[in-house]
Design a protein around this motif. Structure first.
Motif, PDB file in Angstrom:
ATOM      1  N   ALA A 186       0.833  -1.209   0.000  1.00 36.16           N
ATOM      2  CA  ALA A 186       0.000   0.000   0.000  1.00 36.16           C
ATOM      3  C   ALA A 186       0.864   1.254   0.000  1.00 36.16           C
ATOM      4  CB  ALA A 186      -0.931  -0.010   1.214  1.00 36.16           C
ATOM      5  N   CYS A 187       1.975   1.188   0.695  1.00 38.36           N
ATOM      6  CA  CYS A 187       2.897   2.330   0.746  1.00 38.36           C
ATOM      7  C   CYS A 187       3.499   2.588  -0.632  1.00 38.36           C
ATOM      8  CB  CYS A 187       3.980   2.057   1.781  1.00 38.36           C
ATOM      9  SG  CYS A 187       5.156   3.401   1.970  1.00 38.36           S
ATOM     10  N   GLN A 188       3.915   1.529  -1.306  1.00 35.33           N
ATOM     11  CA  GLN A 188       4.481   1.667  -2.648  1.00 35.33           C
ATOM     12  C   GLN A 188       3.456   2.251  -3.616  1.00 35.33           C
ATOM     13  OE1 GLN A 188       5.919  -2.205  -3.724  1.00 35.33           O
ATOM     14  NE2 GLN A 188       7.557  -2.190  -2.203  1.00 35.33           N
ATOM     15  N   ARG A 189       2.217   1.799  -3.483  1.00 29.55           N
ATOM     16  CA  ARG A 189       1.160   2.308  -4.358  1.00 29.55           C
ATOM     17  C   ARG A 189       0.974   3.809  -4.169  1.00 29.55           C
ATOM     18  NH1 ARG A 189      -0.119   1.143  -8.879  1.00 29.55           N
ATOM     19  NH2 ARG A 189       0.238   3.365  -9.114  1.00 29.55           N
ATOM     20  N   LEU A 190       1.007   4.261  -2.933  1.00 32.65           N
ATOM     21  CA  LEU A 190       0.830   5.679  -2.639  1.00 32.65           C
ATOM     22  C   LEU A 190       1.994   6.501  -3.196  1.00 32.65           C
ATOM     23  CD1 LEU A 190      -1.439   7.177  -1.174  1.00 32.65           C
ATOM     24  CD2 LEU A 190      -0.007   7.216   0.863  1.00 32.65           C
ATOM     25  N   LEU A 191       3.210   5.980  -3.082  1.00 28.84           N
ATOM     26  CA  LEU A 191       4.381   6.684  -3.606  1.00 28.84           C
ATOM     27  C   LEU A 191       4.358   6.739  -5.128  1.00 28.84           C
ATOM     28  CD1 LEU A 191       7.073   5.191  -1.209  1.00 28.84           C
ATOM     29  CD2 LEU A 191       6.284   7.556  -1.227  1.00 28.84           C
TER      30      LEU A 191
END
Length: 515
Positions: A186-191
């Motif tokens: 989820a963090c990678q998606r946001l970045l």
């Protein structure tokens, strides 16, 4: 880049000239004012005094209303090591202090540091260095905060004491899903979303489009009459540590632009839509002053420009007829079938890439993606380059794509396209485009012909050569596109311009023949 790539030591003329030009147009005091995003105010106004708190009433309202309820946390980063992240924390805290007038520590207790850069499948050429900051400011206040943060960050990237290896895209958001703080995916998606939002907001990769009428051209039209490689050097990309042999490319097409398209492109460039404009005799009188202005294009560094201003004669010898601002707006932003047709042909010429105009996000709105030249007898010019992604100023572009050598694997390639527009041009009238092989000092000349199209790398040193006096007052017209070829896949070979077409073997000129 290491100094073995000689072109970057010796061919900075237009980049510096360009930035000097920007400074003079907008009243800036130096190149460093060309910084991050339009939101950050790095182009539209001079940088704010860093000792002055932002004046937005919304920020003060938040300070008054929330008392000590400040929120400032570094949620995640990608492509940065721990040392780089630590150096950014201080800049974030300083910018926040200037913005809201309170010293608030940036919470890093739950920061997720992803060592590897993130790759966007939509935009594989992006650098992938992103920092995500969470704050409870509203949207307008976030813009003010980011403006100050951009200023505060610059020395970390561009000064002699830089602590960041490459620029960083910082995204400040006031709403962060809880899953982004607990899940790497989820963090990678946001970045990645932050990267794609920045690219799309500033139209950094807006594809060229053209009418389907370009389909009538035969495949042979897309084969260059000849091609040249020059300016060879061993190049190192300091960020990726890649070392490769590099040359700049020239592609010359004599069968791509039909005489009908050339004529229509000339009409667009001259703005000959009225009978009065058609009656202007530029062969006798030079460029029409209703459309062109002396000094509209400058090809010399600032110091030389100031020296040349000592007399009208010297000024004429150091500048070229260029289109007026109104004419530039016309060719760039109005609908012209001929422009669209040419751009459609460029898309078809490079199907392996996504082709776009040079976006405003690189240099600001003072550098247009289309321009035109009209040199006349007696003009004098110097060698220059159009651009170099390794020398790009701080901007939205460098935040997303970084600084890198042109033609680097998997990175957008900066190229220019020039079309000679005159209906007739005799050899004795001169006016070639001269290209410099920097390591050897040898020059290669491309002779103007009606409809001849030249594609060149933007970091290749070149100059306009004025027509001879045999040409009289006749201008040598050309229309120029500044383009970017974007990769479609990660680590794509950006040196392969022919794709699967069978093109003639290149002429290896000067230093390019020494490998």
């Amino acid at each position: 880049m290491i100094c073995t790539h000689l072109k970057h030591k010796k061919t900075f003329f237009l980049v510096t000239t360009l930035l000097y030009c920007v400074s003079s147009i907008h009243g800036f005091t130096g190149c460093s004012v060309l910084v991050n995003s339009l939101n950050h105010g790095r182009w539209e106004q001079e940088r704010p005094n860093q000792s002055v708190i932002a004046t937005a009433s919304t920020i003060q309202d938040i300070v008054d209303a929330s008392a000590n309820n400040f929120l400032l946390s570094l949620v995640a980063s990608s492509g940065l090591d721990q040392t780089e992240v630590s150096s950014l924390v201080g800049a974030i805290e300083e910018a926040y202090h200037q913005a809201v007038g309170a010293e608030v520590p940036c919470d890093t207790t739950e920061t997720r540091i992803l060592q590897d850069p993130l790759i966007s499948t939509l935009y594989p050429g992006a650098l992938g260095r992103v920092v995500l900051v969470h704050s409870n400011l509203d949207e307008d206040s976030i813009d003010e905060f980011q403006q100050i943060l951009a200023v505060t960050m610059d020395p970390l990237v561009y000064s002699e004491d830089a602590t960041l290896r490459q620029p960083v895209l910082i995204s400040v958001q006031n709403e962060i899903p809880q899953t982004s703080k607990t899940s790497d995916t989820a963090c990678q998606r946001l970045l990645i979303d932050a990267i794609q939002k920045e690219i799309e907001q500033y139209e950094m990769a807006k594809p060229l489009e053209g009418p389907p009428s370009t389909q009538h051209l035969k495949d042979a039209s897309y084969v260059p009459s000849f091609r040249v490689e020059l300016d060879g050097a061993t190049t190192t990309d300091e960020y990726s540590s890649k070392i490769f042999w590099d040359t700049s490319s020239l592609l010359i097409f004599d069968n791509l632009v039909s005489d009908d398209l050339r004529r229509r492109l000339l009409q667009v460039t001259l703005g000959t839509t009225t009978k009065q404009d058609d009656e202007w005799d530029d062969n006798q009188n030079g460029p029409n002053p209703n459309r062109w202005i002396r000094g509209g294009l400058m090809d010399i560094p600032e110091d030389d420009t100031e020296a040349a201003e000592s007399s009208d004669i010297e000024q004429k010898m150091t500048s070229c007829w260029g289109l007026t601002d109104e004419a530039i707006d016309d060719i760039c932003f109005q609908q012209h079938e001929a422009i669209a047709e040419m751009e459609g042909m460029l898309v078809k010429l490079f199907p392996q890439f996504m082709v776009s105009r040079l976006p405003e996000a690189v240099f600001g709105d003072c550098v247009s993606p289309l321009t035109a030249n009209a040199p006349t007898a007696g003009d004098q010019f110097q060698f220059h380059i159009d651009a170099d992604p390794y020398m790009s100023p701080p901007s939205p572009w460098t935040d997303v794509y970084g600084r890198y050598p042109n033609r680097l694997q998997g990175k957008p390639r900066f190229m220019s396209c020039l079309v000679y527009l005159n209906e007739e041009w005799k050899e004795e009238w001169g006016g070639p485009t001269r290209f410099l092989d920097v390591p050897t000092g040898q020059c290669y000349e491309v002779v103007p012909r009606p409809g001849r199209c030249v594609l060149m790398d933007q970091d290749c040193s070149h100059m306009v050569v004025a027509p001879t006096f045999e040409a009289g007052q006749r201008p040598r017209y050309s229309l120029v596109w500044k383009l970017i070829l974007h990769p479609k896949t990660s680590n794509q070979d950006m040196t392969d311009l022919s794709g699967d077409r069978k093109w003639p073997e290149p002429i290896l000129f000067g230093s390019a023949a020494k490998q």
